[in-house]
Write a protein that holds these residues in place. Sequence first.
Motif, mmCIF file in Angstrom:
data_model
loop_
_atom_site.group_PDB
_atom_site.id
_atom_site.type_symbol
_atom_site.label_atom_id
_atom_site.label_comp_id
_atom_site.label_asym_id
_atom_site.label_seq_id
_atom_site.Cartn_x
_atom_site.Cartn_y
_atom_site.Cartn_z
ATOM 1 N N GLY A 89 -21.921 -25.078 -9.778
ATOM 2 C CA GLY A 89 -20.611 -24.959 -10.423
ATOM 3 C C GLY A 89 -20.250 -23.513 -10.722
ATOM 4 N N THR A 90 -21.225 -22.762 -11.198
ATOM 5 C CA THR A 90 -20.999 -21.344 -11.473
ATOM 6 C C THR A 90 -20.683 -20.598 -10.178
ATOM 7 O OG1 THR A 90 -22.418 -21.392 -13.417
ATOM 8 C CG2 THR A 90 -22.091 -19.240 -12.378
ATOM 9 N N MET A 91 -21.421 -20.911 -9.121
ATOM 10 C CA MET A 91 -21.182 -20.247 -7.845
ATOM 11 C C MET A 91 -19.797 -20.576 -7.314
ATOM 12 S SD MET A 91 -22.052 -18.103 -5.566
ATOM 13 C CE MET A 91 -23.725 -17.765 -6.052
ATOM 14 N N THR A 92 -19.389 -21.817 -7.391
ATOM 15 C CA THR A 92 -18.057 -22.207 -6.920
ATOM 16 C C THR A 92 -16.982 -21.405 -7.642
ATOM 17 O OG1 THR A 92 -18.792 -24.430 -6.349
ATOM 18 C CG2 THR A 92 -16.426 -24.128 -6.719
ATOM 19 N N ASN A 93 -17.122 -21.260 -8.941
ATOM 20 C CA ASN A 93 -16.163 -20.485 -9.726
ATOM 21 C C ASN A 93 -16.138 -19.018 -9.273
ATOM 22 O OD1 ASN A 93 -14.314 -20.004 -11.899
ATOM 23 N ND2 ASN A 93 -16.013 -19.203 -13.098
ATOM 24 N N ARG A 94 -17.322 -18.439 -9.063
ATOM 25 C CA ARG A 94 -17.395 -17.042 -8.605
ATOM 26 C C ARG A 94 -16.739 -16.891 -7.229
ATOM 27 N NH1 ARG A 94 -23.513 -14.970 -10.252
ATOM 28 N NH2 ARG A 94 -23.242 -15.246 -12.497
ATOM 29 N N LEU A 95 -17.039 -17.826 -6.336
ATOM 30 C CA LEU A 95 -16.495 -17.737 -4.983
ATOM 31 C C LEU A 95 -14.979 -17.912 -4.984
ATOM 32 C CD1 LEU A 95 -19.197 -19.687 -2.945
ATOM 33 C CD2 LEU A 95 -18.958 -17.205 -3.234
ATOM 34 N N ASP A 96 -14.472 -18.808 -5.810
ATOM 35 C CA ASP A 96 -13.012 -18.993 -5.902
ATOM 36 C C ASP A 96 -12.332 -17.685 -6.280
ATOM 37 O OD1 ASP A 96 -13.252 -21.705 -5.277
ATOM 38 O OD2 ASP A 96 -13.028 -22.386 -7.360
ATOM 39 N N LYS A 97 -12.868 -16.999 -7.274
ATOM 40 C CA LYS A 97 -12.266 -15.732 -7.737
ATOM 41 C C LYS A 97 -12.368 -14.647 -6.671
ATOM 42 C CE LYS A 97 -12.970 -16.684 -12.611
ATOM 43 N NZ LYS A 97 -13.714 -16.386 -13.832
ATOM 44 N N LEU A 98 -13.522 -14.563 -6.003
ATOM 45 C CA LEU A 98 -13.699 -13.544 -4.963
ATOM 46 C C LEU A 98 -12.808 -13.825 -3.751
ATOM 47 C CD1 LEU A 98 -17.563 -13.120 -5.229
ATOM 48 C CD2 LEU A 98 -15.824 -11.403 -5.840
ATOM 49 N N GLU A 99 -12.642 -15.080 -3.421
ATOM 50 C CA GLU A 99 -11.762 -15.438 -2.296
ATOM 51 C C GLU A 99 -10.306 -15.130 -2.643
ATOM 52 O OE1 GLU A 99 -11.710 -18.927 0.991
ATOM 53 O OE2 GLU A 99 -11.734 -19.617 -1.097
ATOM 54 N N GLU A 100 -9.916 -15.451 -3.859
ATOM 55 C CA GLU A 100 -8.561 -15.157 -4.329
ATOM 56 C C GLU A 100 -8.272 -13.655 -4.284
ATOM 57 O OE1 GLU A 100 -6.425 -15.463 -8.599
ATOM 58 O OE2 GLU A 100 -7.268 -17.367 -7.851
ATOM 59 N N ALA A 101 -9.294 -12.850 -4.552
ATOM 60 C CA ALA A 101 -9.151 -11.385 -4.525
ATOM 61 C C ALA A 101 -9.220 -10.819 -3.106
ATOM 62 C CB ALA A 101 -10.224 -10.738 -5.398
ATOM 63 N N GLY A 102 -9.475 -11.666 -2.119
ATOM 64 C CA GLY A 102 -9.541 -11.208 -0.732
ATOM 65 C C GLY A 102 -10.833 -10.499 -0.371
ATOM 66 N N LEU A 103 -11.897 -10.749 -1.144
ATOM 67 C CA LEU A 103 -13.164 -10.058 -0.911
ATOM 68 C C LEU A 103 -14.136 -10.873 -0.061
ATOM 69 C CD1 LEU A 103 -13.595 -8.609 -4.504
ATOM 70 C CD2 LEU A 103 -12.700 -7.449 -2.468
ATOM 71 N N ILE A 104 -13.946 -12.185 -0.028
ATOM 72 C CA ILE A 104 -14.781 -13.075 0.786
ATOM 73 C C ILE A 104 -13.897 -14.117 1.464
ATOM 74 C CG2 ILE A 104 -16.852 -12.833 -0.656
ATOM 75 C CD1 ILE A 104 -15.863 -15.996 -1.372
ATOM 76 N N THR A 105 -14.463 -14.747 2.484
ATOM 77 C CA THR A 105 -13.847 -15.931 3.086
ATOM 78 C C THR A 105 -14.889 -17.026 3.144
ATOM 79 O OG1 THR A 105 -14.456 -15.275 5.334
ATOM 80 C CG2 THR A 105 -12.274 -14.580 4.536
ATOM 81 N N HIS A 159 -12.325 -5.775 3.464
ATOM 82 C CA HIS A 159 -12.046 -5.179 2.156
ATOM 83 C C HIS A 159 -13.242 -5.366 1.215
ATOM 84 C CE1 HIS A 159 -10.060 -3.863 -1.459
ATOM 85 N NE2 HIS A 159 -10.058 -5.082 -1.983
ATOM 86 N N GLY A 160 -13.859 -6.568 1.234
ATOM 87 C CA GLY A 160 -15.029 -6.833 0.406
ATOM 88 C C GLY A 160 -16.200 -5.942 0.776
ATOM 89 N N PHE A 161 -16.389 -5.733 2.088
ATOM 90 C CA PHE A 161 -17.460 -4.861 2.571
ATOM 91 C C PHE A 161 -17.250 -3.434 2.068
ATOM 92 C CE2 PHE A 161 -19.526 -2.009 5.510
ATOM 93 C CZ PHE A 161 -20.722 -2.635 5.813
ATOM 94 N N GLU A 162 -16.027 -2.939 2.204
ATOM 95 C CA GLU A 162 -15.707 -1.568 1.775
ATOM 96 C C GLU A 162 -15.892 -1.415 0.267
ATOM 97 O OE1 GLU A 162 -11.519 0.646 1.480
ATOM 98 O OE2 GLU A 162 -12.097 0.205 3.555
ATOM 99 N N LEU A 163 -15.436 -2.415 -0.487
ATOM 100 C CA LEU A 163 -15.548 -2.351 -1.937
ATOM 101 C C LEU A 163 -17.000 -2.376 -2.397
ATOM 102 C CD1 LEU A 163 -14.081 -2.411 -4.727
ATOM 103 C CD2 LEU A 163 -14.332 -4.893 -4.612
ATOM 104 N N ILE A 164 -17.803 -3.279 -1.843
ATOM 105 C CA ILE A 164 -19.196 -3.366 -2.302
ATOM 106 C C ILE A 164 -19.991 -2.141 -1.866
ATOM 107 C CG2 ILE A 164 -20.123 -4.764 -0.400
ATOM 108 C CD1 ILE A 164 -21.089 -4.891 -4.154
ATOM 109 N N ASP A 165 -19.674 -1.567 -0.732
ATOM 110 C CA ASP A 165 -20.376 -0.337 -0.336
ATOM 111 C C ASP A 165 -20.104 0.788 -1.326
ATOM 112 O OD1 ASP A 165 -21.948 -1.090 1.794
ATOM 113 O OD2 ASP A 165 -20.959 0.237 3.232
#
Length: 171
Positions: free
Chosen positions: A87-103, A121-127
Amino acid sequence: MENGTDKIDRILAQWRRERPDLDVAQMGVIGRVGRLRAILMAEMDRVFKQHDLNGASFDVLATLRRSGPPYALSPSQLIEWTMVTSGTMTNRLDKLEEAGLITRQRNPEDGRGFVVALTPHGFELIDAAVTDHVANQHRLLDGLNADELDQLDGLLRKWLGAVSARTGSDK
């Protein structure tokens, strides 16, 4: 610190005065570890915020980044590496997907499941974030020389292993 003592030393002195029957040496170690944890978490959070991240989002993005190409893992792999509930992971993934950092995409090896992947964009940001995070870690530990760092790391590994074995916790 005056005369090489700190607040924890003063607390220990009070306990030794009030309860001389107790060996409170371990209280000092655990108190210092707790205080260090609070300081370190605040300093790491400060760096994460500079990248519009928090510790949770950094953890997921960093886990994907360090997994290597194609920078994609199944949700169960992410849960295993980050040690959170589904459940925690789903919440984290929803927010990251909404921000365009993951698919989230169908798993090419198993069409029934999904994989979570970094976007460009997620790759660039995390680097950028991990570069600043590592620099911050160096800053936070610059009071110790290389030998002291190795010794501290070895002692912490030994202690963590012993506590984990006794409590059944995952290392």
